[in-house]
Every structure is written in structure tokens, then in C-alpha cells.
Design a protein around this motif. Structure first.
Motif, PDB file in Angstrom:
ATOM      1  N   VAL A  14       6.479   0.508  -7.490  1.00 34.79           N
ATOM      2  CA  VAL A  14       7.854   0.002  -7.429  1.00 34.79           C
ATOM      3  C   VAL A  14       8.841   0.952  -8.107  1.00 34.79           C
ATOM      4  N   PRO A  15       8.623   1.354  -9.361  1.00 38.73           N
ATOM      5  CA  PRO A  15       9.577   2.313  -9.953  1.00 38.73           C
ATOM      6  C   PRO A  15       9.592   3.655  -9.234  1.00 38.73           C
ATOM      7  N   GLY A  46      11.833   3.251  -6.359  1.00 41.02           N
ATOM      8  CA  GLY A  46      13.214   3.198  -6.818  1.00 41.02           C
ATOM      9  C   GLY A  46      13.741   4.590  -7.120  1.00 41.02           C
ATOM     10  N   LEU A  47      12.916   5.372  -7.819  1.00 39.78           N
ATOM     11  CA  LEU A  47      13.307   6.746  -8.137  1.00 39.78           C
ATOM     12  C   LEU A  47      13.521   7.561  -6.875  1.00 39.78           C
ATOM     13  N   LEU A  90      14.540   6.469  -3.995  1.00 40.28           N
ATOM     14  CA  LEU A  90      15.830   6.101  -3.400  1.00 40.28           C
ATOM     15  C   LEU A  90      16.973   6.805  -4.119  1.00 40.28           C
ATOM     16  N   VAL A  91      16.933   6.778  -5.458  1.00 39.45           N
ATOM     17  CA  VAL A  91      17.989   7.437  -6.225  1.00 39.45           C
ATOM     18  C   VAL A  91      18.016   8.931  -5.905  1.00 39.45           C
ATOM     19  N   ILE A 116      21.416   1.306  -2.188  1.00 33.23           N
ATOM     20  CA  ILE A 116      20.115   0.664  -2.393  1.00 33.23           C
ATOM     21  C   ILE A 116      20.127  -0.744  -1.806  1.00 33.23           C
ATOM     22  N   ASN A 117      21.242  -1.436  -2.021  1.00 37.54           N
ATOM     23  CA  ASN A 117      21.378  -2.782  -1.470  1.00 37.54           C
ATOM     24  C   ASN A 117      21.264  -2.759   0.047  1.00 37.54           C
ATOM     25  N   SER A 173      14.740   8.820   4.256  1.00 39.71           N
ATOM     26  CA  SER A 173      14.213   7.636   3.578  1.00 39.71           C
ATOM     27  C   SER A 173      13.040   7.075   4.349  1.00 39.71           C
TER      28      SER A 173
END
Lengths: 363, 390
Positions: free
Chosen positions: B13-14, B17-18, B20-21, B70-71, B360
Motif C-alpha cells: 500500500v505505501p 502511494g509513493l 502515484l506521488v 490521487i482522488n 500509471s
């Protein structure tokens, strides 16, 4: 064959290399492929070094042999011929439409704008571009009159610089981080492994494409990016697994018992034992870097004036690829150079594998 | 085991997230934006530029845009493509992705199987002339500069010999009177490929435990024959019968890319298989098998190759990610309209939403294959399986 690992004392004393180097060189020599690879690399290294020497010594003049802005024109006399229409083939002289005009001939339609009065059978003086290989130009010239051999030399300079730079960078980062991860463990280890996961997850070529397309990419930028991606990515995992094997060896324990600090143990006991494997990965990293550079410049995305990928790019955009072997000196050398140099590094890696992984040696 | 999988999922999960950033920063760190050229037009007042910027939400501060991104990512909203305007990036990807997947699924299966067999033979014939030559060929195909090699193949087979088409997905002139769109035909082909490969897989799995080698071979050959007959009937009847000429056109265009990529891709598997199998051949149980008097073929296929397959198969799952790398080059050389072409085109035309969506999406693909690789590692490797219990 006498026992190789016990080289006679007299020989050993005469040699300038240390016994360890001699032993490893002997083992490396056992794999014929590694030796072949080694000689390929030496060959290209010589090519890379020779070019500046040629220019400095004055054997090559800059304005003829410069790989980017050099120009040489070779004057030839061509016979003007009238090519039959496509539907008339085959005639007794030409089999296919591609055969006309043949060697030493030029179609009258090509001449018409420049010499309206010329008739078929006349001679026409022109500059031959691209020129076939000759004593002056060992691999001929390309469509702009530049020396192909000089371009190959320039390309090998680029390949060596980029490959060695990025491989050194990535391997030194990975060795350091891998040993730290193996030795400290815990949170540092988890963090580094997740970071490696992240970098492994990003598809590499698309990432390079995006960076090259959106930013102005020079070769050393590419070396930096490749080095960092490799150094923080999968290499860390490989080095870490190697370091874990070293960590449980008795000498590390005894060093700890005798009161060695963590830093001391890491630098003087673990790093030297991980280094050979790191060297092995470095050789493979060079291949990857050369490939990445050639692919990017083949796609026309790299800000570079001459490299092997660029030569293939030019051959394709100038339309020589589909001329096949008629202009072989434009199409073949660049592709073969990339293939042979990366193949050479790969073979050396295999040879080193035999040296460092005793399990793989022949029974 | 479940514990282990759960832990891996939680760790991803992190990482995701990373990712995506990272992808957001990558695209937004460029100077200027896609509409800066409006400023160059003196006819347009500066307010117009501000209006366009506000329409596309580019006037917001970076962190706000990052959260929006991200949303929207999780709602599957990537905005609109600049160059194919009414279409969204999702539309484009759903159009282009199946072609990539189809091409590379076929290539990977063929390449893996060839590599497995070649590697097996190489390790078995260690030290002979055959081994040297085949190893040389695999090293060549492993290190050959792939775009150049593909171009040479294109020249030889497509232009010089004229046996195969020079790139592209189909001959447009054959499709003028087609009642189907290319995608419809292509989806039929995909369904057919999936079903027939599943059938092949089951034939292999079911016949795996037959002891006698000749009987097993006969069973498999019968299975092949049945499959061929059934597919012949399928392509000559009903709906598929009408589509078959068009399907053949697409298949004809697939031959050259598949051949070329297979030639380049099989070597990695073959060389790895050679190394692993050479290690396996030194194990004691191989000696035992020899001492028992089993036939050479049996030792090679059932004792050595079966064991050596494990690391090779797991490494193969990791190479799913390199599909993406290969796709960009292959598709651009063969003009095969897939994800690689979409990505490069959108990058060259600065169609940022599509490029972001592609990147992505490739990342998600890589993530999923990583998870699969991890889980299958855990499933296949008893050390991890037991380690997670204790």
C-alpha cells in the motif's frame, strides 16, 4: 596439465601482479567465452582510445574525419542510362526495378535538373555519397559524407563512458546500501527493500522515455539516472542476499567478540567479501546501460550528437535499412558494434561467474 | 501462508502511494504546461490564458493538484486526451491494451517453452560441440541490439523476401467491405487463444502423472489433434466462419513480431535454465537415479528438469514487467498499435493526460505481477511457507 593454482615460485616472483590476481586470471582464462568477451572489450577500448590519438597526431584531419561535422567528397564519373519502365522488367540488362541504375550508372531522370542537355551514354561527374569503403575511409562514408569508422570510434567512447559511469555509480550505491541493509536489518532494511520494490515496479524504459521526452537529456544525465535507478533498485536486493551469507560466517562473529565496532566489521570484513559479486553485477549493468542509451538515441529522444544508436536512427530515417546489403557499411557496423560490445561484457560476466561461484566450475 | 500474503499486501500500500506521488511529480516537474504556447499568440489576451488554465485546474497549488490526482486515480478519471479530444485516456487504453497483451502473451508462452527446452538440452550436453554452438547463438540473441535486429528481420522477411507484411496491424484494403470492426474480430481471436491455451494446459496437467513416456506422449498428441480439429470446425462455422478471413489477416501480421521477439526473448530463459540445471545435475539424487538404472531421458526430464524449473518459472513471472519495456520498442518498429505506441505518441505530442494514464496503468500492471510473483514464491518455496508460520 600441472596444477594451475600452484604456479611455480619463480614465475610468481617475476610477475608484477599479486598471487590472488594471478590465480583469478588463471580461473578466468579457463572459460573460453570469458576470454573472447575480454578481447572484444579490449578491441573496442582500443578503438575508443585511438580516435583522439589519430586527431592529435595529425594522421586524421579534423574537417575530414570528424564524426559529426566532417565532410569528404569522392568524385566519380557515372554513365547516364535510361531506365526502362517498371512494367518492362525483366530486360536483358536488369532483372528487377531495383537493379537500375546499377554500379557506376545514374538514371537520366536524376541528372535532368542539373544537366538538361545530357543524353544516355554520356559521362556525368558527381560526388559519391555515401561512398563505399576504401583505403581512405575504412568503412566508407554516410549520406552526409562523414566517415563511418570515425563515428564508430566516437560511439564506442560514448558507450564506454556511459556504461562504466552508470555501472560504477549503481554498484557502489547498491553495495553500500545492501551491506547496510544486511548488517543493520530492522527498519533500515525494510525501508530499503520497499524502496527497491518501488523502483523495480516502475517500468524502466517507459520511465526513461518520459524523462527523455519531457526534459532535455544529455548522456551524463542518462548515466546518472541509470546509476541511481540501478543502485537503489534490484541490485540492492541481490547484494543484500550476498551480504547476509557473509554475515553469518564465523569470522564476523569472532570480529564482534573481539570488540570490533559495527562500522569496522562492515568495512573491513563484509564489504571485501561482497565486492567480487558486486564486480559481477557491474559487468552486467554496463550491458544494460549501453542498451538503454542505444535504444533512446535510436528513438531520437537523446540529446547527443553521435552514438551507435544515433547511427542506426540516421540509417533508418535516411532510408538505408530497406536498401539492405547494398549500403551495408551504413546499416551493419553500428548494430553489430552494440551487439558485440554488450555481448563482450556479458561473456566477461559469465567468465567472472565461473571464478566467483565455485559451484559452477566444471567437474 | 495467508498471514504472509496479508503482510505483503499491506506493505504494497505505501509503495503504491509513493508510486502515484512519483508519477505525478515526474510529469509536473517540467517547466511550463501544455498551454504555455497560448501566451505566444499576441491576438489572445492574457485573461484567455488564465481562463484556460483555470478550466483545466492548473492554477491550483501543487499539493491540491496532487490530492485531486490521487482522488481521481481511484475513481478512474484521467481527464480528457488533448489529441484525441472527445476520448478519455481510459477509452484509449481499453482500445490499445488488448493488442499488447495478446501479442506479448503469445510471445512469452512460446519464448518460455523454447527457452526451457533449449536450456535443458544445453545443460545436458555440457562440453560438447552442440552446446558451444547453441550457447553462442543464445548469447547472440541475448545481447543483440534488439531494435536493429528487428529492423534487419523486417528488411529480410518483409521487403527482400516479401513473405510477411512490413509492420502494421492489418491490410486496410481488405477490410473495406468487412461487416465487423477490427476490434470485434480481434476479441474473438483473444477468446479463442485463451480457451485453446487453457485446453492445452489441462492436457498437460492431466497427462502429467502417466508413468510410461510413450503412453504420455501419445495422450498428448491425441489431445493436440482433437484441439486442431475442434478449432478447424470453429473457424469454419457460424459467426467465426465469417470472421475467419479477417482474423487470418491479423494473425498474418502477428507472425513476424512474434518470431522476432521470441528469438530475442527465449535466450534469457535458456541461459538461466542452463545454469540452474547444471547445479541440479550435481545433486546426489541424480547420481542415485543413475545408479538405479533409469534411462537418461527419464533422469533429464523428470528428475533434473522438473527441479530446475522452479526458479526459472518464478523468474519468468518477474519478467512480465519487461514485457512493457519490450512493448515500447517492438510496437514502434512493427507499427503495432498497442500501449507502447500510445505511450510514445502521447509523449511526443505532449498529450500529458494519456501519458500519465499509460504510465500509471503500466505501474499497476507491474504491481500486480510483482504481487503474483511474491505469492507464487511463497507458495512454491517451502522455506518462506514454513518461515511465515513459525
Amino acid at each position: 596439465m600441472s596444477d594451475p593454482l600452484k604456479i611455480e615460485d619463480s614465475k610468481r616472483k617475476n610477475s608484477i601482479f599479486s598471487p590472488v590476481v594471478q590465480k583469478n586470471w588463471y580461473l578466468f582464462r579457463q572459460s573460453k567465452m570469458g576470454l573472447i568477451g575480454f578481447f572484444i572489450i579490449v578491441f573496442f577500448a582500443v578503438l575508443a582510445i585511438m580516435q583522439p590519438l589519430f586527431f592529435i597526431s595529425g594522421y586524421w584531419s579534423n574537417n575530414i574525419y570528424d564524426p559529426v561535422v566532417g565532410y569528404d567528397s569522392i568524385e566519380v564519373e557515372l554513365v547516364i542510362v535510361k531506365c526502362p519502365r517498371n512494367s518492362d522488367f525483366p530486360t536483358e540488362k536488369y532483372d528487377k526495378p531495383e537493379d537500375c541504375p546499377g554500379d557506376g550508372e545514374i538514371s537520366d531522370r536524376m541528372v535532368m535538373p542539373f544537366a538538361p542537355n545530357a543524353k544516355p551514354g554520356d559521362y556525368y561527374e558527381t560526388f559519391l555519397q555515401p561512398a563505399p569503403p576504401s583505403i581512405k575511409h575504412w568503412l566508407g562514408t554516410d549520406s552526409l559524407g562523414r566517415d563511418v569508422f570515425s563515428q564508430i570510434m566516437k560511439g564506442s567512447q560514448v558507450a564506454f563512458m556511459l556504461g562504466l559511469l552508470s555501472a560504477t555509480l549503481s554498484v557502489s550505491i547498491a553495495t553500500l546500501l545492501g551491506t547496510i541493509a544486511a548488517f543493520w536489518g530492522g527498519r533500515v532494511d525494510t525501508y530499503l527493500m520497499r524502496q527497491a520494490d518501488l523502483i523495480l515496479m516502475v517500468p524502466q524504459l517507459p520511465l526513461l522515455l518520459i524523462m527523455a521526452a519531457l526534459y532535455r537529456f544529455q548522456v551524463w544525465h542518462l548515466a546518472l539516472v541509470l546509476g541511481i535507478l540501478g543502485g537503489f533498485g534490484g541490485l540492492v536486493i541481490s547484494v543484500k542476499s550476498q551480504a547476509l551469507q557473509v554475515k553469518v560466517k564465523p569470522f564476523v562473529d569472532s570480529a564482534r567478540v573481539t570488540g570490533g565496532t559495527k562500522f569496522k566489521i562492515m568495512t573491513s570484513h563484509i564489504l571485501p567479501n561482497v565486492a567480487p559479486i558486486a564486480l559481477l553485477y557491474m559487468v552486467f549493468a554496463v550491458t544494460g546501460a549501453i542498451f538503454a542509451e542505444s535504444t533512446l538515441s535510436y528513438l531520437g529522444l537523446l540529446n547527443i550528437d553521435m552514438s551507435w544508436g544515433m547511427m542506426i536512427h540516421l540509417a533508418q530515417t535516411d532510408g538505408y535499412i530497406f536498401s539492405g546489403l547494398r549500403y551495408w557499411w551504413i546499416v551493419l557496423p553500428a548494430g553489430l558494434s552494440v551487439t558485440f560490445l554488450s555481448g563482450g561484457f556479458y561473456l566477461v560476466g559469465r567468465g567472472l561467474d565461473d571464478v566467483f561461484n565455485p559451484r559452477l566450475r566444471k567437474r | 501462508m495467508n498471514n504472509y500474503i496479508f503482510k505483503r499486501l499491506l506493505q504494497f500500500v505505501p509503495v503504491f502511494g509513493l508510486f502515484l506521488v512519483f508519477s505525478f511529480v515526474l510529469f509536473n516537474a517540467t517547466p511550463g504546461n501544455a498551454f504555455t504556447n497560448i501566451l505566444l499568440n499576441r491576438e489572445l489576451p492574457p485573461e484567455e490564458y488564465a481562463r484556460v488554465i483555470a478550466t483545466f485546474g492548473l492554477d491550483k497549488p501543487v499539493h491540491e493538484r496532487l490530492f485531486l490526482y490521487i482522488n481521481n486515480f481511484f475513481r478512474g478519471d484521467f481527464g480528457y486526451s488533448y489529441t484525441h479530444f472527445p476520448k478519455t485516456p481510459i477509452d484509449l487504453i481499453s482500445e490499445y491494451l488488448p493488442r499488447t497483451l495478446m501479442l506479448f502473451a503469445v510471445v512469452n508462452i512460446v519464448a518460455f517453452y523454447t527457452g526451457f527446452i533449449v536450456g535443458k538440452i544445453l545443460a545436458w550436453k555440457r562440453g560438447t560441440k552442440t552446446e558451444t554452438w547453441i550457447t553462442m547463438a543464445s548469447v547472440f540473441s541475448y545481447t543483440v541490439f534488439y531494435p536493429w535486429f528487428a529492423l534487419m528481420c523486417l528488411w529480410f522477411f518483409g521487403y527482400k523476401m516479401g513473405w510477411l507484411p512490413v509492420g502494421k496491424f492489418l491490410f486496410p484494403e481488405k477490410w473495406y467491405e468487412s461487416p465487423y470492426s477490427a476490434d470485434e474480430v480481434f476479441f474473438t481471436m483473444i477468446r479463442y487463444t485463451i480457451v485453446s491455451s487453457l485446453v492445452l494446459f489441462f492436457i498437460f496437467v492431466l497427462s502429467k502423472n502417466i508413468e510410461s513416456i510413450s503412453q504420455r506422449r501419445n495422450t498428448r498428441l491425441t489431445g493436440f489433434a482433437v484441439l486442431i480439429v475442434v478449432s478447424f470446425v470453429f473457424w469454419n462455422n457460424g459467426d467465426a466462419g465469417l470472421k475467419s478471413t479477417y482474423a487470418w489477416d491479423i494473425a498474418y501480421h502477428m507472425i513476424l513480431p512474434v518470431l522476432v521477439v521470441t528469438f530475442v526473448a527465449f535466450a534469457g530463459t535458456a541461459l538461466l535454465m542452463r545454469t540452474t540445471m547444471m547445479e541440479v545435475l550435481k545433486e546426489d539424487y541424480i547420481l542415485t537415479a543413475r545408479a538405479k538404472g533409469l534411462s537418461q531421458k527419464r533422469i533429464r526430464d523428470r528428475h533434473a528438469a522438473r527441479t530446475a524449473l522452479l526458479p526459472v518459472a518464478t523468474s519468468f513471472i518477474f519478467t512480465i514487467i519487461t514485457i512493457v519495456d519490450g512493448a515500447v520498442i517492438t510496437e514502434n518498429i512493427f507499427s503495432w498499435p498497442g500501449m507502447g505506441v500510445l505511450l510514445l505518441d502521447s509523449l511526443l505530442r505532449e498529450d500529458i493526460p494519456v501519458a500519465m494514464a499509460c504510465f500509471s496503468f503500466l505501474g499497476v500492471l507491474a504491481l500486480v505481477s510483482h504481487l503474483l510473483a511474491d505469492i507464487s514464491y511463497a507458495y512454491l518455496d517451502p522455506r518462506i511457507r514454513i518461515g511465515s508460520q513459525g
